[in-house]
Design a protein around this motif. Structure first.
Motif, PDB file in Angstrom:
ATOM      1  N   LEU A  36       0.795  -1.293   0.190  1.00 17.65           N
ATOM      2  CA  LEU A  36      -0.060   0.019   0.065  1.00 17.65           C
ATOM      3  C   LEU A  36       0.862   1.278  -0.181  1.00 17.65           C
ATOM      4  O   LEU A  36       0.616   2.251  -0.781  1.00 17.65           O
ATOM      5  CB  LEU A  36      -1.164  -0.083   1.195  1.00 17.65           C
ATOM      6  N   TRP A  37       1.936   1.152   0.659  1.00 17.19           N
ATOM      7  CA  TRP A  37       2.601   2.304   0.793  1.00 17.19           C
ATOM      8  C   TRP A  37       3.369   2.872  -0.274  1.00 17.19           C
ATOM      9  O   TRP A  37       3.945   4.006  -0.655  1.00 17.19           O
ATOM     10  CB  TRP A  37       3.967   2.420   2.143  1.00 17.19           C
ATOM     11  N   THR A  38       3.379   2.111  -1.367  1.00 14.40           N
ATOM     12  CA  THR A  38       4.110   2.294  -2.760  1.00 14.40           C
ATOM     13  C   THR A  38       3.025   2.935  -3.749  1.00 14.40           C
ATOM     14  O   THR A  38       3.342   3.381  -4.777  1.00 14.40           O
ATOM     15  CB  THR A  38       4.613   0.997  -3.336  1.00 14.40           C
ATOM     16  N   ILE A  39       1.960   2.777  -3.466  1.00 13.01           N
ATOM     17  CA  ILE A  39       0.780   3.428  -4.126  1.00 13.01           C
ATOM     18  C   ILE A  39       0.533   4.678  -3.965  1.00 13.01           C
ATOM     19  O   ILE A  39       0.017   5.198  -3.211  1.00 13.01           O
ATOM     20  CB  ILE A  39      -0.644   2.518  -4.174  1.00 13.01           C
ATOM     21  N   ARG A  40       0.719   5.534  -5.071  1.00 10.95           N
ATOM     22  CA  ARG A  40       0.725   6.849  -5.158  1.00 10.95           C
ATOM     23  C   ARG A  40      -0.831   7.336  -5.180  1.00 10.95           C
ATOM     24  O   ARG A  40      -1.568   6.858  -5.745  1.00 10.95           O
ATOM     25  CB  ARG A  40       1.528   7.579  -6.318  1.00 10.95           C
ATOM     26  N   PRO A  41      -0.970   8.644  -4.703  1.00 17.07           N
ATOM     27  CA  PRO A  41      -2.502   9.050  -4.734  1.00 17.07           C
ATOM     28  C   PRO A  41      -3.057   9.170  -6.144  1.00 17.07           C
ATOM     29  O   PRO A  41      -4.391   8.644  -6.428  1.00 17.07           O
ATOM     30  CB  PRO A  41      -2.395  10.432  -4.219  1.00 17.07           C
ATOM     31  N   GLU A  42      -2.309   9.311  -7.218  1.00 16.01           N
ATOM     32  CA  GLU A  42      -3.101   9.304  -8.423  1.00 16.01           C
ATOM     33  C   GLU A  42      -3.193   8.086  -9.016  1.00 16.01           C
ATOM     34  O   GLU A  42      -3.909   7.865 -10.052  1.00 16.01           O
ATOM     35  CB  GLU A  42      -2.207  10.057  -9.258  1.00 16.01           C
ATOM     36  N   GLU A  43      -2.641   6.955  -8.242  1.00 16.04           N
ATOM     37  CA  GLU A  43      -2.795   5.545  -8.799  1.00 16.04           C
ATOM     38  C   GLU A  43      -4.056   4.743  -8.021  1.00 16.04           C
ATOM     39  O   GLU A  43      -4.260   3.796  -8.516  1.00 16.04           O
ATOM     40  CB  GLU A  43      -1.476   4.880  -8.594  1.00 16.04           C
ATOM     41  N   ARG A  44      -4.693   5.575  -7.128  1.00 15.67           N
ATOM     42  CA  ARG A  44      -5.742   4.927  -6.394  1.00 15.67           C
ATOM     43  C   ARG A  44      -7.143   5.081  -7.143  1.00 15.67           C
ATOM     44  O   ARG A  44      -7.924   5.876  -6.876  1.00 15.67           O
ATOM     45  CB  ARG A  44      -5.728   5.659  -5.022  1.00 15.67           C
ATOM     46  N   THR A  45      -7.036   4.439  -8.177  1.00 19.22           N
ATOM     47  CA  THR A  45      -8.411   4.213  -8.649  1.00 19.22           C
ATOM     48  C   THR A  45      -9.236   3.279  -8.629  1.00 19.22           C
ATOM     49  O   THR A  45      -8.516   2.161  -8.528  1.00 19.22           O
ATOM     50  CB  THR A  45      -8.278   4.364 -10.385  1.00 19.22           C
ATOM     51  N   THR A  46     -10.498   3.130  -8.756  1.00 21.35           N
ATOM     52  CA  THR A  46     -11.539   1.959  -8.644  1.00 21.35           C
ATOM     53  C   THR A  46     -11.777   1.793 -10.299  1.00 21.35           C
ATOM     54  O   THR A  46     -12.278   2.458 -11.114  1.00 21.35           O
ATOM     55  CB  THR A  46     -12.785   2.363  -8.131  1.00 21.35           C
ATOM     56  N   THR A  47     -11.283   0.283 -10.865  1.00 23.42           N
ATOM     57  CA  THR A  47     -11.419  -0.066 -12.130  1.00 23.42           C
ATOM     58  C   THR A  47     -12.732   0.060 -12.713  1.00 23.42           C
ATOM     59  O   THR A  47     -13.584  -0.780 -12.087  1.00 23.42           O
ATOM     60  CB  THR A  47     -10.601  -1.360 -12.277  1.00 23.42           C
ATOM     61  N   ALA A  48     -12.931   0.512 -13.891  1.00 24.42           N
ATOM     62  CA  ALA A  48     -14.265   0.248 -14.378  1.00 24.42           C
ATOM     63  C   ALA A  48     -14.367  -0.849 -15.186  1.00 24.42           C
ATOM     64  O   ALA A  48     -13.178  -1.504 -15.833  1.00 24.42           O
ATOM     65  CB  ALA A  48     -14.696   1.287 -15.245  1.00 24.42           C
ATOM     66  N   GLY A  49     -15.305  -1.489 -15.387  1.00 26.41           N
ATOM     67  CA  GLY A  49     -15.729  -2.806 -16.012  1.00 26.41           C
ATOM     68  C   GLY A  49     -16.424  -3.871 -15.490  1.00 26.41           C
ATOM     69  O   GLY A  49     -17.125  -3.594 -14.591  1.00 26.41           O
ATOM     70  N   ARG A  50     -16.556  -5.150 -16.264  1.00 26.94           N
ATOM     71  CA  ARG A  50     -17.305  -6.218 -15.860  1.00 26.94           C
ATOM     72  C   ARG A  50     -16.672  -7.174 -15.343  1.00 26.94           C
ATOM     73  O   ARG A  50     -15.722  -7.701 -15.846  1.00 26.94           O
ATOM     74  CB  ARG A  50     -17.886  -6.619 -17.135  1.00 26.94           C
ATOM     75  N   PHE A  51     -16.914  -7.700 -14.003  1.00 26.07           N
ATOM     76  CA  PHE A  51     -16.016  -8.576 -13.319  1.00 26.07           C
ATOM     77  C   PHE A  51     -16.882  -9.758 -12.807  1.00 26.07           C
ATOM     78  O   PHE A  51     -18.086  -9.238 -12.225  1.00 26.07           O
ATOM     79  CB  PHE A  51     -15.218  -7.917 -12.126  1.00 26.07           C
ATOM     80  N   VAL A  52     -16.592 -11.068 -12.783  1.00 23.12           N
ATOM     81  CA  VAL A  52     -16.864 -11.987 -11.861  1.00 23.12           C
ATOM     82  C   VAL A  52     -16.384 -11.934 -10.665  1.00 23.12           C
ATOM     83  O   VAL A  52     -15.282 -11.800 -10.281  1.00 23.12           O
ATOM     84  CB  VAL A  52     -16.512 -13.375 -12.714  1.00 23.12           C
TER      85      VAL A  52
END
Length: 298
Positions: A164-180
């Motif tokens: 978690l500590w390596t994930i930058r603020p601009e990378e914190r996205t909720t991916t769009a799409g269709r997921f099982v």
């Protein structure tokens, strides 16, 4: 003897007209009986024909309109065919408010059968809301949600395996799409609903271990403007997860549709407007399995 024979012969000749008359009467009686039976047969056949006319064959044509009873008889004698409904199948949102985009996707899912007879959920990132549906498109319930801090629809490659500590603020996205999606537990033993396994995105009860983030307060506000706080996971109220999400996905996989915020939903899902009556499209999904990474519960 000759005289007697002659007398006998004369007497026989004398009786012949009467014999012929009797034979003729017998023949006449037979003919009469035949005519009688013929009339009875004709009458019987006519009765059968009349009864058959109550249910005319499909190929029969008439110049006069059918009566109500005749129409019913024709319908019952014809082969049953599927009837195309003038009201296509749609999702049932009950009285829940939802965006046009959420309704568009939900209606398409139900109409096309894209959920494969499984329960499904729609995550509306713009409105920061989650809608959970039964397999038939009936809404089970809806609730506010907390989403990834950064705007965007695509995950950074390999982000699910990073600390978690390596994930930058601009990378914190909720991916769009269709997921099982499927229920599972993360490394901490917390129950989650896997959404995007590769991206480390799950749906889970709201986290309250960091008071300064005020996640409960953010869920309680009426605006979605303060609902962007997570590393990408979908945080929902605890009761909503326990009473709606868990029961809906227990013992079965499901489909989660995360609506995009930088593109159109029809471009992401290849969806169509139900009233246009387009054909269903094939769709795939990411199977969820394995041990959850750390980012799956943030």
């Amino acid at each position: 003897m000759k005289i007697k024979r002659r007398k006998i012969g004369l007497s026989l000749l004398a009786t012949m007209p009467y014999q012929r008359s009797a034979d003729l009467r017998s023949v006449a009686a037979i003919i009469a009986k035949g005519i009688c039976f013929g009339l009875v047969a004709v009458s019987f056949n006519a009765h059968q024909t009349s009864a058959a006319d109550d249910a005319p064959p499909v190929s029969a044509t008439r110049s006069l309109p059918l009566s109500v009873h005749e129409s019913a008889a024709v319908s019952s004698s014809m082969e049953t065919r599927p009837v195309m409904s003038h009201h296509p199948k749609r999702a049932n949102f009950e009285r829940e408010l939802a965006s046009d985009e959420a309704r568009h996707v939900a209606d398409w899912v139900v109409h096309s059968g894209d959920n494969l007879s499984m329960p499904f959920a729609i995550v509306d990132k713009k409105d920061a809301r989650v809608f959970v549906f039964a397999a038939d498109g009936r809404l089970r319930s809806a609730a506010p949600a907390l989403l990834g801090l950064a705007l965007g629809d695509d995950a950074v490659p390999g982000i699910g395996d990073r600390p978690l500590w390596t994930i930058r603020p601009e990378e914190r996205t909720t991916t769009a799409g269709r997921f099982v999606a499927a229920l599972d537990r993360n490394l901490r033993g917390k129950e989650i609903l896997w959404v995007d396994y590769d991206g480390g995105i799950s749906m889970h009860p709201v986290i309250t271990t960091k008071p300064k983030e005020r996640r409960l307060q953010r869920l309680a506000t009426l605006t979605p403007l303060d609902n962007r706080i997570s590393y990408g996971c979908i945080n929902v109220p605890v009761k909503f997860f326990d009473n709606v999400v868990r029961p809906a996905f227990t013992g079965t996989n499901g489909i989660v549709y995360v609506l995009p915020e930088t593109r159109m939903a029809r471009d992401v899902f290849e969806s169509y407007d139900v009233e246009e009556g387009h054909a269903p499209v094939d769709s795939g999904g990411t199977q969820t399995q394995g041990v959850s990474p750390e980012a799956a519960y943030e």
